[in-house]
Design an enzyme around this catalytic site. Structure first.
Site, PDB file in Angstrom:
ATOM      1  N   HIS A 111      25.852  19.880  12.056  1.00 40.72           N
ATOM      2  CA  HIS A 111      27.004  20.330  11.344  1.00 40.72           C
ATOM      3  C   HIS A 111      27.490  19.208  10.203  1.00 40.72           C
ATOM      4  CE1 HIS A 111      30.085  18.079  13.596  1.00 40.72           C
ATOM      5  NE2 HIS A 111      29.144  18.293  14.723  1.00 40.72           N
ATOM      6  N   ASP A 129      29.218  11.742  13.573  1.00 40.12           N
ATOM      7  CA  ASP A 129      29.388  12.983  13.969  1.00 40.12           C
ATOM      8  C   ASP A 129      29.503  13.989  13.002  1.00 40.12           C
ATOM      9  OD1 ASP A 129      29.625  15.320  15.708  1.00 40.12           O
ATOM     10  OD2 ASP A 129      31.201  14.538  16.527  1.00 40.12           O
ATOM     11  N   GLU A 137      31.768  23.319  13.207  1.00 42.13           N
ATOM     12  CA  GLU A 137      31.453  23.093  14.613  1.00 42.13           C
ATOM     13  C   GLU A 137      32.647  22.229  15.067  1.00 42.13           C
ATOM     14  OE1 GLU A 137      30.069  20.577  17.845  1.00 42.13           O
ATOM     15  OE2 GLU A 137      31.187  20.059  16.067  1.00 42.13           O
ATOM     16  N   GLU A 138      33.323  21.316  14.397  1.00 40.74           N
ATOM     17  CA  GLU A 138      34.391  20.667  15.052  1.00 40.74           C
ATOM     18  C   GLU A 138      35.503  21.387  15.603  1.00 40.74           C
ATOM     19  OE1 GLU A 138      34.142  17.742  16.160  1.00 40.74           O
ATOM     20  OE2 GLU A 138      32.697  16.699  14.822  1.00 40.74           O
ATOM     21  N   ASP A 154      22.924  16.804  17.578  1.00 39.46           N
ATOM     22  CA  ASP A 154      24.192  16.278  17.529  1.00 39.46           C
ATOM     23  C   ASP A 154      24.283  15.192  18.189  1.00 39.46           C
ATOM     24  OD1 ASP A 154      27.121  16.034  16.877  1.00 39.46           O
ATOM     25  OD2 ASP A 154      27.321  18.234  17.378  1.00 39.46           O
ATOM     26  N   HIS A 158      34.490  10.040  17.444  1.00 33.94           N
ATOM     27  CA  HIS A 158      35.535  10.569  16.980  1.00 33.94           C
ATOM     28  C   HIS A 158      36.609   9.366  16.760  1.00 33.94           C
ATOM     29  CE1 HIS A 158      35.097  15.098  17.785  1.00 33.94           C
ATOM     30  NE2 HIS A 158      34.094  14.462  17.014  1.00 33.94           N
TER      31      HIS A 158
HETATM   32 ZN   LIG Z   1      29.291  16.843  16.411  1.00 33.41          ZN
END
Ligand SMILES: [Zn+2]
Length: 359
Positions: A83, A200, A234-235, A255, A335
């Site tokens: 993603h 990510d 996706e998030e 991922d 994150h």
């Molecule tokens: Zn991810």
């Protein structure tokens, strides 16, 4: 006697061009793409894949990018997904002091972006710089409160780099409720490490592109007809719910791997995730990937992630009848202000090459 040409291609799989992987990754990281406004990153990936012969590119109605790649065999088709959308924020309210109250896009803690530079994208196409701060940011003004204040929506605000001290002045700048906010990624390549926000999952999109390029540049095609889905939601949990053909046998989700205390993953290996918050992945496909890693001497780890969901589960939840497995490079401080190493990126790309060429 074995055919010498076959021998060569079996023992020397196409090589990953590390420099080109890092160049594309840097460009992608520097392209803002919070979930809901991921189009620029989708477009950049599309432009890059368009130069690779054999791929048929299209978009889903939701805006994801699909590349169809015809294989040596049509039966048992496969899919690979990663993603490009990232964490971000949106204007929730224009405050009476002209600053902005925000609502988060994706799952992260406010302290991970405290003090960060941002771009605000107005719906009218204007971009304004700013930064994310505590409502009580200055220790000269608020003393211990700066330390004690809970990092929650009500105590966080966006300060625009524009002359405004009222709601009206901010509105006059063209800012409105619902405008998107992208955090500065602060990309830095140093000593083999890649340090940036949003590795990510841009690290994995770059690994997928590098793997596809390596195969195409070697004049090869995938063993099976393969769909590549570059997803854009996706998030928030539903990225790959649509966009993957219903007839694929296998889906490999690419991922990031979670690195930290209690985790088996690290920044120098690719990881196979066999279980996350959504439960176990497909045992048979996971084992196939283990065997491929061992056969090709790819540095890998096996891990479980306690607080994690993937686009594979999104497709399963949407009714996808398919074997799903998850691989990806180890990313530290995910994150937050993330970091991985080139070795993990190359390991992931090599693993994908091995999988795509596996009969
Ligand atoms: Zn991810």
């Amino acid at each position: 006697m074995p055919d010498p040409l076959t021998e060569v291609s079996m023992s020397n799989p196409p090589e990953i061009n590390t420099q080109s992987l890092l160049d594309f990754l840097t460009q992608l990281l520097n392209t803002p793409s919070p979930t809901g406004l991921a189009e620029p990153a989708i477009a950049l990936t599309e432009l890059t894949l368009a130069s690779i012969p054999g791929l048929k590119l299209s978009r889903t109605r939701k805006g994801a990018l699909v590349a169809s790649w015809s294989g040596e065999r049509e039966d048992g088709p496969r899919a690979v997904t990663a993603h490009v959308d990232t964490l971000g924020a949106m204007v929730r309210e224009i405050k009476s002091n002209g600053r902005l109250k925000l609502t988060r896009i994706g799952g992260f803690a406010w302290n991970t972006v405290e003090g960060e530079g941002v771009n605000v994208f107005s719906s009218k196409g204007r971009q304004i710089r700013g930064s994310i701060l505590l409502t009580k940011a200055s220790s000269h003004v608020f003393g211990d409160e700066v330390n004690d204040l809970k990092r929650e929506d009500g105590n966080i605000e966006l300060r625009l780099d524009a002359r405004t001290s009222s709601e009206k002045e901010t509105r006059d700048l063209g800012i409105e409720v619902g405008d998107f906010i992208a955090f500065d990624p602060r990309v830095e390549l140093t000593g083999g490490f890649v340090r940036s926000r949003h590795l990510d999952d841009k690290a994995c999109v770059a690994a997928v592109v590098a793997a596809v390029k390596a195969i195409a540049e070697a004049g090869l095609k995938p063993a099976r007809t393969t769909t590549l889905l570059i997803s854009n939601y996706e998030e928030v949990g539903h990225g790959a719910a649509a966009g993957i053909p219903a007839d694929v046998d296998e889906l490999v989700v690419v991922d990031m791997a979670a690195v930290g205390e209690g985790q088996n993953s690290d920044e120098f290996h690719a990881s196979l995730c066999v279980k996350d918050s959504g439960g176990p992945y497909h045992h048979g496909l996971s084992n196939k990937l283990r065997k491929l890693a061992e056969k090709n001497q790819i540095p890998y780890k096996v891990d479980t992630y306690p607080y994690y969901g993937s686009d594979g589960e999104a497709f399963w939840a949407a009714g996808g009848d398919v074997a799903v497995a998850l691989i990806g490079p180890g990313v530290d401080a995910s994150h937050s202000y993330e970091r991985t190493h080139t070795e993990a990126l190359v390991a992931t790309a090599r693993w994908l090459v091995a999988y795509l060429l596996d009969e």
